[in-house]
Design an enzyme around this catalytic site. Structure first.
Site, mmCIF file in Angstrom:
data_model
loop_
_atom_site.group_PDB
_atom_site.id
_atom_site.type_symbol
_atom_site.label_atom_id
_atom_site.label_comp_id
_atom_site.label_asym_id
_atom_site.label_seq_id
_atom_site.Cartn_x
_atom_site.Cartn_y
_atom_site.Cartn_z
ATOM 1 N N HIS A 220 0.852 -1.187 0.000
ATOM 2 C CA HIS A 220 0.000 0.000 0.000
ATOM 3 C C HIS A 220 0.890 1.239 0.000
ATOM 4 O O HIS A 220 2.013 1.221 0.529
ATOM 5 C CB HIS A 220 -0.916 0.008 1.228
ATOM 6 C CG HIS A 220 -1.981 1.047 1.172
ATOM 7 N ND1 HIS A 220 -1.776 2.352 1.580
ATOM 8 C CD2 HIS A 220 -3.259 0.991 0.734
ATOM 9 C CE1 HIS A 220 -2.878 3.042 1.404
ATOM 10 N NE2 HIS A 220 -3.803 2.250 0.896
ATOM 11 N N GLU B 62 -4.670 2.119 -7.641
ATOM 12 C CA GLU B 62 -5.085 3.362 -6.986
ATOM 13 C C GLU B 62 -3.987 4.418 -7.099
ATOM 14 O O GLU B 62 -2.889 4.209 -6.580
ATOM 15 C CB GLU B 62 -5.381 3.087 -5.505
ATOM 16 C CG GLU B 62 -6.007 4.242 -4.772
ATOM 17 C CD GLU B 62 -6.469 3.846 -3.381
ATOM 18 O OE1 GLU B 62 -7.461 4.432 -2.912
ATOM 19 O OE2 GLU B 62 -5.852 2.961 -2.762
#
Length: 224
Positions: free
Chosen positions: A97, A145
């Site tokens: 992430h 993302e």
């Protein structure tokens, strides 16, 4: 190689570090009820210290760690031992992430370590080039993302979603692609699925909603 048996479309509820303890368990119970009601595979993440309690109090979500390391039992003070997660019933792990990035080498080693333990891997990627590089490592899922949109509430551009999904599928069609940046409404969910994503999910759009159950049901019900 792919033994996760995740059925699509898939949804991920990722409270990050916004929730812990009783609040996290409240959201986990709500998510669990909706996963059962709609028969959808739902990944649910949480703080490591809370995961065992989430496992004890849910039956239908796929309990997911927000990170782990690639070490084996032995030396590794301060790291997250994959075997310990597996032993407690954690089924999946999010890796790379933007708020906890890994080098490509670290990501590769950690995905392979998870595979050894039969854990589902969900890797995050930003640009199209990153999505391609991560796809070569063969995680079970990739969350696409743009880093600058994380926590902003803004969705990624349609062109980005289509291009990243296509790029990953051209490398390995079995990898499930999640497009989740800024997704927070029924229409957002429908749009990303129509564009070819295998699933979606959210953080701020869920936890900032006045009613978690209403918001989650609005989103999850669009997946059937």
């Amino acid at each position: 190689m792919f033994t996760s048996h995740i059925k699509k479309p898939v949804f991920i509820v990722n409270p990050k570090s916004y929730l812990y303890g009783s609040d996290l368990l409240k959201l986990a119970r709500i998510t669990d009820r909706l996963a059962e009601k709609y028969a959808i595979d739902v990944l649910f993440t949480g703080q490591l210290i809370d995961l065992q309690k989430v496992i004890e109090e849910t039956k239908h979500v796929i309990v997911t760690a927000q990170h782990m390391d690639h070490l084996v039992s032995g030396r590794g003070m301060g790291h997250v031992l994959p075997d310990a997660l597996k032993d407690k019933g954690v089924k999946a792990v999010v890796l790379n992430h933007a708020e906890n990035p890994l080098t490509l080498s670290e990501l590769d080693k950690t995905i392979r370590r998870a595979n050894e333990l039969g854990m589902i891997t969900i890797a995050c990627a930003d640009t199209v080039k990153q999505c391609k590089a991560v796809a070569e490592l063969e995680p079970h899922m990739i969350i696409c993302e743009p880093t600058e949109l994380i926590g902003s509430g803004a969705t990624s551009e349609s062109s980005y979603r289509k291009e990243t999904t296509t790029a990953i599928k051209e490398i390995n069609s079995e990898i499930l692609v999640l497009q989740a940046a800024g997704v927070s409404t029924r229409e957002d969910v429908r749009q990303v699925l129509q564009e070819g994503a295998d699933g979606t999910g959210g953080t701020s759009g869920i936890i900032n909603a006045p009613n978690w159950e209403t918001k989650l049901e609005e989103m999850i019900s669009c997946l059937i």
